[in-house]
Design an enzyme around this catalytic site. Structure first.
Site, PDB file in Angstrom:
ATOM      1  N   SER A 170       0.833  -1.199   0.000  1.00 17.61           N
ATOM      2  CA  SER A 170       0.000   0.000   0.000  1.00 17.61           C
ATOM      3  C   SER A 170       0.874   1.257   0.000  1.00 17.61           C
ATOM      4  CB  SER A 170      -0.929  -0.043   1.213  1.00 17.61           C
ATOM      5  OG  SER A 170      -1.883   0.984   1.164  1.00 17.61           O
ATOM      6  N   ASP A 410      -9.721  -2.795  -5.725  1.00 15.12           N
ATOM      7  CA  ASP A 410      -9.089  -2.078  -4.621  1.00 15.12           C
ATOM      8  C   ASP A 410      -9.766  -0.716  -4.445  1.00 15.12           C
ATOM      9  OD1 ASP A 410      -7.292  -0.898  -2.799  1.00 15.12           O
ATOM     10  OD2 ASP A 410      -5.579  -1.938  -3.688  1.00 15.12           O
ATOM     11  N   HIS A 438      -7.336  -5.366  -0.928  1.00 12.96           N
ATOM     12  CA  HIS A 438      -6.130  -4.627  -0.568  1.00 12.96           C
ATOM     13  C   HIS A 438      -5.218  -5.350   0.430  1.00 12.96           C
ATOM     14  CE1 HIS A 438      -3.863  -0.882  -0.596  1.00 12.96           C
ATOM     15  NE2 HIS A 438      -3.809  -0.916   0.713  1.00 12.96           N
TER      16      HIS A 438
END
Length: 461
Positions: A170, A410, A438
């Site tokens: 991320s 996502d 995610h």
């Protein structure tokens, strides 16, 4: 090596070493780095790093030097890395012979943790707080990494052995692209999971792309739990007409309750939100108020009080020479169903939507531990002087292998923007899936790491 690097290098002898279950040797240490890397002789902060070595791959200390390093860059911004054992994706990395450096990014965990009550004594006014917080973005995090890499690997004979691999989850992927932009010479390889960052200059295109994805997740939520349409409206009405405090003194307002939708982007998040909705509506039916236990559960599901950096810098992680001006607020105002004020006047069959990974100015009223930063947050939201995070020319010519697992559904990192990034960065290969979201690296670690390592081989059938 500069004087400050020499000072940090002296800490190598000041280690805490122990062994945990399943054959992991753990080394914990601190490094002193400049708060402002452009002023290396100025004030310093501490960076904490935990090195994990699989003992079955390095029976003797000298064998450890032969194991390649992989540095894990955590999602966020503003989240630390806890002690990880020999399980999940960490175990998959150990099996492949990596030693892992788990880094608490500056301002998180044990790395001079940053929150309203831990600011330096000389940082008091809103302007001083804002100026201080500007040093905690990806550009500074990457400089910390390079600083530490030179200490740990800089004295190795072969130049190839002075490089390390990074894995960015991320926001850690955002940091990885910054790393590739300015210090590619320090990198052997890059792995990304949900981290192909958009390369624009501000957050507006990000939220414009993500808002429809959040709406889609809301629609899926209400299709799965249709009774929650009325439950959520019932809860929102109560919160709008009563002052409801969370256990730590925050305010549970309708807009804060909507922020539970942050969980929609994680595996099982829709079900988790339903449980909180069910508990809250049940409390109101039985007691005409929301019980302490339910309020505690809601508070625990919202981590901003303990990770304030996530809130105050979240929109700034997209900014290059541009102010954010509370982008998420401006974008969501275009959609009436994100507004309880708009939805409450409609038929009771109309749902109010939860919000996603979005930061709003009212959070600095609703969360107890964000209130001291309200003034600084306003200053940062208007700040257009943010420096560059990416060098598009360098990225286009990139030769370091970048292997990415990208999630089609996502709601934190938009798929289409990620694909745009993939076309602008050289030497990128992806595994794209709609079967994970995610947090795929946690939910299916074996497959995600297997895919990354397979892509890394660059074998074409």
């Amino acid at each position: 090596m500069s004087d400050i690097q020499a000072q940090a290098a002296n800490l190598i002898s000041d280690l805490e070493t122990y062994t945990v279950k399943d054959g992991l040797k753990i080394e914990e240490r601190f490094f002193y780095v400049p708060l402002d890397h452009s002023k290396p002789e100025g004030s310093t902060i501490r960076i904490f790093a935990r090195r994990s070595v699989p003992k079955d791959k390095a029976a003797k200390p000298k064998d450890e030097e032969k194991l390649p390093y992989v540095v894990y860059l955590q999602g966020g911004p503003g989240f630390e890395v806890g002690l990880r054992g020999n399980s999940g994706f960490a175990a998959e990395l150990y099996k492949k012979g990596y030693q892992v450096l788990w880094l608490d990014q500056r301002g998180t965990g044990l790395s001079t943790p940053l929150s309203p009550e831990t600011l330096p004594e000389n940082v008091k006014t809103d302007e001083e707080i804002a100026a201080y917080l500007r040093h905690f973005r990806a550009d500074s995090i990457v400089k910390d990494c390079e600083f530490i890499r030179k200490i740990l690997l800089g004295d190795r004979t072969e130049s190839a052995d002075q490089k390390w691999t990074i894995i960015g989850q991320s926001f850690g992927g955002f940091c990885s692209l910054t790393y590739l932009s300015f210090y590619p010479e320090g990198l052997k390889e890059v792995f990304l999971t949900g981290g192909l960052a958009p390369l624009g200059n501000g957050p507006d295109p990000v939220y414009e792309a993500l808002a429809p994805r959040v709406i889609k997740r809301n629609q899926i939520y209400y299709e799965k739990y249709p009774a929650d349409v009325k439950r959520v409206r019932f809860i929102m009405g109560h919160l709008a007409s009563h002052t409801v405090k969370t256990p730590n003194g925050g305010h549970l307002t309708p807009r804060r309750f909507q922020q539970l939708g942050l969980e929609f982007g994680m595996q099982g998040g829709i079900d988790s939100v339903h449980q909180l909705v069910l508990r809250s509506s049940n409390d109101l039916e039985l007691f005409k108020k929301i019980s302490y236990k339910t309020l505690q559960s809601i508070e625990q599901a919202q981590s901003l009080d303990g990770n304030a950096l996530y809130a105050i810098l979240h929109e700034a992680i997209y900014c290059q020479g541009q102010a954010s001006n509370w982008s998420a607020l401006r974008v969501t105002q275009r959609y009436s169903q994100f507004s309880w004020e708009a939805v409450q006047s409609l038929e009771d069959t109309e749902p109010v939507y939860f919000t996603g990974e979005m930061i709003f100015p009212h959070m600095f009223d609703d969360y107890a531990n964000l209130r001291p930063w309200k003034g600084a947050a306003e200053i940062l939201a208007k700040d257009a002087s943010w420096g560059p995070l990416y060098d598009l020319d360098v990225l286009a010519k990139n030769e370091v292998k970048v292997s990415a697992v990208t999630y089609f559904n996502d709601i934190y990192v938009d798929f289409n923007l990620a694909q745009d990034t993939a076309t602008k960065v050289g030497n990128v290969e992806q595994y794209i899936t709609n079967q994970l979201v995610h947090d795929g690296i946690r939910q299916d670690a074996v497959d995600v790491i297997k895919r990354l390592l397979s892509i890394s081989k660059r074998e074409i059938d």
